[in-house]
Write an enzyme that holds these catalytic residues in place. Structure first.
Site, mmCIF file in Angstrom:
data_model
loop_
_atom_site.group_PDB
_atom_site.id
_atom_site.type_symbol
_atom_site.label_atom_id
_atom_site.label_comp_id
_atom_site.label_asym_id
_atom_site.label_seq_id
_atom_site.Cartn_x
_atom_site.Cartn_y
_atom_site.Cartn_z
ATOM 1 N N ARG A 22 0.804 -1.185 -0.103
ATOM 2 C CA ARG A 22 0.185 -0.056 -0.100
ATOM 3 C C ARG A 22 0.795 1.419 -0.106
ATOM 4 N NH1 ARG A 22 -2.236 0.878 4.419
ATOM 5 N NH2 ARG A 22 -1.244 -0.571 5.813
ATOM 6 N N THR A 23 0.274 2.491 -0.584
ATOM 7 C CA THR A 23 1.209 3.271 -0.661
ATOM 8 C C THR A 23 0.874 4.281 0.797
ATOM 9 O OG1 THR A 23 0.435 3.882 -2.809
ATOM 10 C CG2 THR A 23 1.067 5.850 -1.825
ATOM 11 N N LEU A 24 2.186 4.355 1.307
ATOM 12 C CA LEU A 24 2.260 5.135 2.555
ATOM 13 C C LEU A 24 2.931 6.620 2.373
ATOM 14 C CD1 LEU A 24 3.719 2.230 4.565
ATOM 15 C CD2 LEU A 24 1.457 2.920 4.670
#
Lengths: 245, 279
Positions: A22-24
């Site tokens: 997931r993009t953090l």
């Protein structure tokens, strides 16, 4: 089996830890896009700097792209996510063309499609880290809208992303009016971009201006704005200040 | 058509290159009660004959609103038609949700045709036994399409399907060249006249027909009985001789039929939903 300490509490709904894609945070980012409606269509401006954190690493990033026959997309935020969005739109336009039936997706449809994509990604806690500006003309109707990484979307006569919202929009609110000529539109955009150049740390003095009309899209060659640094306040910046900064 | 050894499965070709099951499905359409459609540059009108099983029951719903800009009239197995209408409504609403724009009629029709084609190429399925007249408006203008159980679709200026549709087709063939520039009201009048042709002598009254319109600035809706009866009255008095005699009949017949008719007709256009008896 992963033996390192897990950061996820047990009641987490975010899926298994192996789902760590997931993009953090964003890595390579681009800054504001500013756009306005004018007499014949939409004018959009964006600079060409790509930052890697605080390093100004890439200096020829093209961040405005034509989409189909009727739309122009500008993006700020994570460059790799912008490229991903371009792939999605490529497929969308391809399928639209494959119908081969005289109908085509206009800027309104593309904007709403992007809104759905951004919002659904946000719901999965895996956002596309971009703020998008979508402008276009179809059958004489001008359209200008924006979508953020959390799916907030709206249309307006002039829009901006990031710092542009704080520095450019006030200028646009003062100076925009219906049926701007091309020259006036460019003048206003350049005024906005100049302010952004002075005040946005991640801006570079190399920009492109794009226009979309019923006839199609034109994206200018990169050029620079004239800047002025001889303001007397700059000569002795601490003169009137209590303390200095 | 007669029974033969190639007509058991839809997936069996005959030596002459025919799929008999598909042709039999098209027969089912011909047995259904008539439905007609006609279009001008800006409007499309659908009409159908209401057939009820008995005097006690209501008639079947044959015109469905699919979206604000698309409607469909069916002939044949109305249950199949109902299911396909639900599919069409779903496709329209999904497209509207994603693109905030109405689904172009041509694309819906192709999706419908592809769905019908699947049933002609699976041994465990049967073709849909319903013909659909799809009327809609989009950016490229007003459209009327006919979707066949075979998976084919055609665009028409005017068309009629179902039993005794040939009479309506003849009427339409004589006048279709004028339809493009017809006004909305003339188009509706022509639709009612075409319906009358299929009745072949039976008295024309609003209880036995349903008319629906879609046009520029006019979302798809079914016309209410009162309006239809008024239009019928305008040309019935002019044309027919026996009108003074039948008018009272029509009026009283109207009242009795009005109860069931109104519920049924309105079901097509308002949120009161189809009368429970209809399905």
């Amino acid at each position: 089996m992963n033996f390192t300490a897990s950061k996820q509490p047990e009641s987490c709904l975010l899926g298994p830890e192996s789902d760590s894609q997931r993009t953090l945070y964003p890595y390579v980012t681009v800054t504001s896009v500013v756009a306005l409606k004018y007499k014949d269509g939409i004018l959009m401006a964006a600079d060409m700097g790509g930052s890697y954190g605080s390093t100004l690493r890439y200096k020829s990033v093209e961040r405005m792209k034509p989409i189909g026959k009727h739309s122009l997309l500008g993006a700020s935020g994570e460059i790799s996510d912008f490229q991903e969005i371009l792939k999605y739109l490529d497929e969308l336009i391809l399928y639209d063309n494959m119908w081969d039936d005289g109908n085509s997706l206009g800027p309104k449809e593309v904007h709403n499609y992007l809104t759905r994509v951004m919002y659904n990604r946000r719901n999965k806690f895996n956002p596309l880290w971009n703020s998008l500006v979508l402008g276009g003309v179809k059958k004489g109707e001008k359209y200008l809208g924006t979508v953020s990484m959390i799916g907030v979307n709206f249309e307006d006569n002039h829009v901006a992303t990031g710092f542009g919202n704080h520095l450019a929009r006030p200028i646009l609110r003062q100076e925009w009016h219906e049926n701007l000529s091309f020259e006036d539109g460019v003048k206003i955009l350049e005024k906005c971009m100049r302010v952004l150049l002075y005040r946005d740390r991640s801006a570079v003095n190399k920009l492109q201006i794009a226009k979309i009309t019923e006839e199609g899209v034109t994206i200018s060659q990169p050029y620079s704005l004239k800047t002025y640094w001889e303001f007397s306040a700059f000569e002795n910046p601490t003169q009137g200040a209590v303390g200095s900064w | 058509m007669f029974r033969n050894q190639y007509d058991t499965d839809v997936t069996t070709w005959s030596p002459a290159g025919r799929l008999f099951q598909v042709e039999y499905a098209m027969e089912a359409v011909k047995q259904g009660s008539a439905a007609i459609g006609l279009r001008s540059k800006t409007h499309v009108v659908l009409g159908c004959v209401n057939k009820a099983n008995s005097e006690l029951s209501s008639h079947q719903k044959k015109i469905f609103e699919v979206d604000d800009h698309i409607g469909v009239a069916i002939a044949g197995l109305t249950a199949d038609g109902r299911v396909l209408s639900r599919y069409m409504r779903n496709e329209c609403i999904n497209y509207s949700f994603t693109y905030e724009s109405p689904l172009p009629v041509g694309r819906l029709v192709v999706q419908l045709a592809d769905k019908a084609q699947v049933c002609t190429q699976r041994s465990w399925k049967r073709p849909y036994g319903v013909g659909l007249l799809v009327a809609g408006l989009d950016e490229s203008g007003a459209h009327l399409y006919y979707n066949c159980p075979s998976g084919n679709y055609f665009e028409y200026q005017a068309f009629a399907i179902g039993s005794r549709s040939q009479a309506a087709k003849t009427y339409l063939e004589r006048r279709f060249e004028n339809f493009t520039d017809s006004s909305r009201d003339d188009l509706v009048k022509d639709a009612i006249m075409a319906i009358r042709e299929t009745l072949q002598g039976e008295t024309l009254k609003s209880a036995i027909c349903t008319i629906a319109v879609v046009g520029a600035g006019e979302p798809f809706h079914v016309l209410d009985q009162g309006t239809v009866q008024q239009i019928i009255d305008t040309f019935e008095t002019a044309a027919e001789q026996e009108d003074p005699a039948t008018e009272p009949d029509a009026a009283t017949g109207q009242e009795a039929a009005a109860e069931q008719g109104t519920a049924a007709d309105h079901g097509g256009s308002t949120d009161e939903g189809a009368a429970p008896m209809d399905i």
